[in-house]
Design an enzyme around this catalytic site. Structure first.
Site: not given
Length: 159
Positions: A17, A41, A90, A127
């Site tokens: 990040h 969440k 990514r 993460s």
């Protein structure tokens, strides 16, 4: 003034990040790091804790503003007159999803999306993966800023 936003949940913020945020900070006068609030969440860290971890991790840049948001990212952008979203990619699988989001965002509000290829060092990093490996006792210290690693270690020890 050139402004952009780097959105995410950042639970916790990783070196991947920070690579994207740091690169954005060289391209824009102000980079807003928008910490997403998803009430469905349960994060490992509270939103306020994530904001503090990010502020400390980005303090050296000098042009980062960190705040939370709930709802549509384009509304966050409109409220702050931010014309661009910066997203790290990514892998090809990221691109498929992010392209759809970028097309929706430009259609809804005219907010552009800038895709930044992730540094290959962090191409696998998320993460979720960091939390999972750390929960099983794996060494993730090289994937996080030291203060974030300390916070993660302490939080996992509480559980």
């Amino acid at each position: 003034m050139r402004r952009a936003v780097c959105p995410g949940s950042f639970d916790p913020i990783t070196n991947g990040h920070l690579d994207i945020i740091g690169r954005a900070s060289r391209l824009y006068d102000v980079v807003h790091v928008a910490v997403m609030i998803n009430q469905s969440k349960k994060g490992l860290f509270t939103v306020d804790e994530r904001i503090e971890l990010i502020r400390e991790a980005t303090a050296e840049y000098g042009n980062i503003e960190v705040e939370s948001f709930h709802g549509l990212l384009v509304d966050f952008c409109k409220q702050r007159d931010i014309p661009a979203i910066v997203k790290g990619l990514r892998a090809v699988s990221d691109f498929d999803y992010e392209l759809q989001m970028a097309q929706m965002n430009i259609g809804l509000s005219g907010v552009e999306t800038l895709f930044v290829p992730t540094n290959p060092t962090y191409s696998f990093l998320s993460s979720s993966l960091v939390k999972e490996v750390a929960a099983w006792g794996g060494d993730v210290s090289h994937l996080l800023p030291p203060h974030v690693h300390a916070a993660l270690t302490a939080r996992l020890a509480e559980r």
